[in-house]
Design an enzyme around this catalytic site. Structure first.
Site, PDB file in Angstrom:
ATOM      1  N   ASN A 165      25.177  23.537  63.502  1.00 15.55           N
ATOM      2  CA  ASN A 165      26.329  23.500  62.341  1.00 15.55           C
ATOM      3  C   ASN A 165      27.525  22.640  63.766  1.00 15.55           C
ATOM      4  O   ASN A 165      28.124  22.643  63.029  1.00 15.55           O
ATOM      5  CB  ASN A 165      26.447  25.031  62.563  1.00 15.55           C
ATOM      6  CG  ASN A 165      27.237  26.132  62.058  1.00 15.55           C
ATOM      7  OD1 ASN A 165      27.994  25.299  60.998  1.00 15.55           O
ATOM      8  ND2 ASN A 165      28.510  25.617  63.344  1.00 15.55           N
ATOM      9  N   TYR A 178      35.371  12.408  59.470  1.00 16.89           N
ATOM     10  CA  TYR A 178      34.617  13.090  59.065  1.00 16.89           C
ATOM     11  C   TYR A 178      33.641  12.765  57.941  1.00 16.89           C
ATOM     12  O   TYR A 178      31.911  13.776  58.159  1.00 16.89           O
ATOM     13  CB  TYR A 178      35.432  14.530  58.756  1.00 16.89           C
ATOM     14  CG  TYR A 178      34.333  15.440  58.434  1.00 16.89           C
ATOM     15  CD1 TYR A 178      33.855  16.244  59.948  1.00 16.89           C
ATOM     16  CD2 TYR A 178      34.215  16.323  57.740  1.00 16.89           C
ATOM     17  CE1 TYR A 178      33.485  17.445  59.455  1.00 16.89           C
ATOM     18  CE2 TYR A 178      34.006  17.918  57.072  1.00 16.89           C
ATOM     19  CZ  TYR A 178      33.491  18.020  58.726  1.00 16.89           C
ATOM     20  OH  TYR A 178      32.895  19.562  58.036  1.00 16.89           O
ATOM     21  N   ALA A 179      34.187  12.354  57.048  1.00 17.67           N
ATOM     22  CA  ALA A 179      32.597  12.362  56.135  1.00 17.67           C
ATOM     23  C   ALA A 179      31.742  10.657  56.146  1.00 17.67           C
ATOM     24  O   ALA A 179      30.239  11.462  55.935  1.00 17.67           O
ATOM     25  CB  ALA A 179      33.720  11.529  54.872  1.00 17.67           C
ATOM     26  N   SER A 201      30.454  10.851  59.365  1.00 17.45           N
ATOM     27  CA  SER A 201      29.340  11.286  59.926  1.00 17.45           C
ATOM     28  C   SER A 201      28.898  12.482  59.016  1.00 17.45           C
ATOM     29  O   SER A 201      27.509  12.410  59.081  1.00 17.45           O
ATOM     30  CB  SER A 201      30.390  12.573  60.865  1.00 17.45           C
ATOM     31  OG  SER A 201      30.660  13.772  60.923  1.00 17.45           O
ATOM     32  N   LYS A 202      29.179  13.257  58.564  1.00 16.07           N
ATOM     33  CA  LYS A 202      28.426  13.870  57.435  1.00 16.07           C
ATOM     34  C   LYS A 202      26.661  13.230  56.282  1.00 16.07           C
ATOM     35  O   LYS A 202      26.501  14.025  56.409  1.00 16.07           O
ATOM     36  CB  LYS A 202      29.559  14.872  56.706  1.00 16.07           C
ATOM     37  CG  LYS A 202      29.982  15.366  57.838  1.00 16.07           C
ATOM     38  CD  LYS A 202      29.408  17.013  58.281  1.00 16.07           C
ATOM     39  CE  LYS A 202      29.856  18.024  58.946  1.00 16.07           C
ATOM     40  NZ  LYS A 202      28.815  18.810  59.390  1.00 16.07           N
TER      41      LYS A 202
END
Length: 250
Positions: A91, A156-157, A159-160
């Site tokens: 998480n 962030y995008a 990485s996810k």
């Protein structure tokens, strides 16, 4: 107590979604290792779990540092007091939002190192233990923006999206050893992070959500509990969207 006698490791568990996950798994009977780089907040989460009658211990760990991760896993699970690990919830994550043309290389690196490489590091360190057990549940926290993108979040995008690809590939690699690997992609969840969003932007976000409200950390925690439970033993390589209908995949 569907997770009685199970040991769960949750990263980034000191606050927000991670804290809700840790509490929910503990309520279901698991011994929860509350891992975070902020040991003080981890201890507070442990104390809250214990006040509810659950079992938990803190573990300070920098998920981006593979050497540290491997050392902690050996010390605590291979040679240490826990002896096994049944559930891993990756998480831990951060954001450093800005448009691509303004983004610094160090902001890209920081987000990728924690969100994606951190997930890789934990999976790499713990997979051998689960393979030896011939059982285990790995649950990775992705994001809706890893599926649909979002302006100002290219790091962030990415990485996810990487977490989603890692999840599907690892599910294929570990399936023969009785290990399931799944991801949960939260939509916009009410946390300290979203509380800082200006009201006009938040209003536009809500207009995109058919249910008309932000999700709660507990909504993600309940999805984790399902995937961690025997009810999900035949589910692997999947991305479970928890987003109020904001993104509906075919």
């Amino acid at each position: 107590m569907i997770l009685a006698d199970k040991t769960a490791l949750v990263t980034g568990a000191a606050q927000g979604i991670g804290k809700a996950i840790a509490i929910t798994l503990a309520k279901a009977g698991a011994l929860v290792i509350v891992s975070d780089i902020n040991n003080g907040l981890s201890q507070k989460t442990v104390e809250e779990i214990e006040s509810l009658g659950g079992k938990a211990n803190p573990l300070r760990m920098d998920v981006a540092n593979l050497t540290e991760v491997e050392a902690e896993i050996v010390a605590n699970f291979v040679k240490g007091p826990y002896g096994k690990i049944d559930i891993l919830v990756n998480n831990a994550g951060i954001t450093k939002d800005t448009l691509l043309l303004r983004m610094k290389k160090e902001d890209w690196d920081a987000v990728i190192n924690i969100n994606l490489t951190g997930t890789f590091n934990l999976c790499k360190a713990i997979a051998p233990l689960m393979m030896k057990q011939r059982s285990g549940k790995i649950i990775n926290i992705a994001s809706i923006v890893g599926e649909m993108g979002n302006a100002g979040q290219v790091n962030y995008a990415a990485s996810k999206a990487g977490v989603i690809g890692l999840t599907k590939t690892l599910a294929r690699e570990l399936a023969t050893r009785g290990i399931t690997v799944n991801a949960i992609a939260p939509g916009f969840i009410q946390t300290a992070m979203t509380d800082k969003i200006p009201e006009d932007i938040k209003k536009k976000m809500l207009e995109q959500i058919p249910l008309g409200k932000l999700g709660q950390p507990e909504d993600i925690a309940e999805a984790v509990l399902f995937l961690a439970s025997p009810a999900a033993d035949y589910i692997t390589g999947q991305v479970i969207n928890v987003n109020g209908g904001m993104l509906m995949n075919t």
